[in-house]
Write a protein that holds these residues in place. Structure first.
Motif, mmCIF file in Angstrom:
data_model
loop_
_atom_site.group_PDB
_atom_site.id
_atom_site.type_symbol
_atom_site.label_atom_id
_atom_site.label_comp_id
_atom_site.label_asym_id
_atom_site.label_seq_id
_atom_site.Cartn_x
_atom_site.Cartn_y
_atom_site.Cartn_z
ATOM 1 N N GLU A 80 -101.085 -34.859 10.266
ATOM 2 C CA GLU A 80 -102.432 -34.770 10.792
ATOM 3 C C GLU A 80 -103.288 -35.733 9.400
ATOM 4 O O GLU A 80 -104.402 -35.942 9.741
ATOM 5 N N CYS A 81 -102.838 -35.878 8.562
ATOM 6 C CA CYS A 81 -103.554 -36.135 7.347
ATOM 7 C C CYS A 81 -103.149 -37.417 6.510
ATOM 8 O O CYS A 81 -103.665 -38.028 5.714
ATOM 9 N N ARG B 5 -97.973 -30.144 8.714
ATOM 10 C CA ARG B 5 -99.568 -30.554 9.138
ATOM 11 C C ARG B 5 -100.111 -31.548 8.438
ATOM 12 O O ARG B 5 -100.833 -32.545 8.839
ATOM 13 N N VAL B 6 -99.965 -31.739 7.140
ATOM 14 C CA VAL B 6 -100.025 -33.019 6.143
ATOM 15 C C VAL B 6 -99.504 -34.100 6.593
ATOM 16 O O VAL B 6 -100.176 -35.127 7.002
ATOM 17 N N ALA C 120 -108.420 -29.075 4.032
ATOM 18 C CA ALA C 120 -108.653 -28.194 5.224
ATOM 19 C C ALA C 120 -107.461 -27.560 5.611
ATOM 20 O O ALA C 120 -107.348 -26.447 5.832
ATOM 21 N N VAL C 121 -106.419 -28.322 5.522
ATOM 22 C CA VAL C 121 -104.813 -27.841 5.667
ATOM 23 C C VAL C 121 -104.748 -26.808 4.811
ATOM 24 O O VAL C 121 -104.101 -25.554 5.028
ATOM 25 N N ASP D 192 -106.423 -23.704 5.383
ATOM 26 C CA ASP D 192 -105.865 -22.977 6.458
ATOM 27 C C ASP D 192 -104.506 -22.103 6.018
ATOM 28 O O ASP D 192 -104.404 -21.098 6.601
ATOM 29 N N GLU E 252 -110.018 -35.102 2.459
ATOM 30 C CA GLU E 252 -110.715 -33.831 3.112
ATOM 31 C C GLU E 252 -109.916 -33.194 4.238
ATOM 32 O O GLU E 252 -109.826 -32.004 4.364
ATOM 33 N N LYS E 253 -109.074 -34.001 5.094
ATOM 34 C CA LYS E 253 -108.181 -33.286 5.959
ATOM 35 C C LYS E 253 -107.118 -32.443 5.095
ATOM 36 O O LYS E 253 -106.707 -31.342 5.595
ATOM 37 N N TYR F 43 -103.583 -41.282 2.695
ATOM 38 C CA TYR F 43 -104.018 -40.095 2.798
ATOM 39 C C TYR F 43 -105.356 -39.694 2.920
ATOM 40 O O TYR F 43 -106.177 -40.315 2.390
ATOM 41 N N ASP F 44 -105.815 -38.800 3.736
ATOM 42 C CA ASP F 44 -107.337 -38.332 3.967
ATOM 43 C C ASP F 44 -107.683 -36.935 3.056
ATOM 44 O O ASP F 44 -107.095 -36.011 3.601
#
Length: 127
Positions: free
Chosen positions: A120-121, A116-117, A64-65, A68, A60-61, A57-58
């Motif tokens: 997107e991540c 989202r994770v 950010a999630v 949000d 930073e992403k 996983y990233d």
């Protein structure tokens, strides 16, 4: 593989937070490696059994999630843990703890954050 967190400890920490009085519900999600392939579960395709997963996983992403998700009405507490590396069947992929004022908001926030994770991540390859 990382050490799995204690949900008892996470809940204890969450309830000790300054804004714990605003939380009427805490919801925990625990994703694990299953033997049925995602394509089979979601799309009905016939697939060979999964024997494990490579998972990365990233951070930073993910952060950010989480930020949000905190913007959603009634959400006051979030903690997330993600595993990494080559995982076996039954291994923990992810833990999420979300605290908020009322059940519908907490359920919606959990669905939003996990979706989202996962979309997107992370990079996950079923083996």
């Amino acid at each position: 593989m990382k050490q799995v967190p204690s949900m008892d400890q996470w809940l204890k920490e969450a309830k000790a937070e300054e804004n714990a009085g605003s939380c009427g519900m805490y919801l925990v999600h625990n994703g694990t490696v299953r033997e049925t392939a995602r394509a089979q579960v979601r799309g009905g395709q016939d697939c060979p059994a999964v024997t494990g997963m490579d998972f990365f996983y990233d951070r930073e992403k993910v952060d950010a999630v989480v930020a949000d998700t905190y913007r959603m009405d009634g959400i006051y507490y979030i903690k997330i843990w993600l595993n990494e590396g080559e995982l076996k069947l039954g291994d923990d992929i992810m833990y999420v703890l979300i605290g908020g004022d009322i059940r519908p908001r907490v359920v919606d926030a959990l669905q939003y954050l996990v979706s989202r994770v996962k979309n997107e991540c992370v990079v996950e390859t079923e083996l």
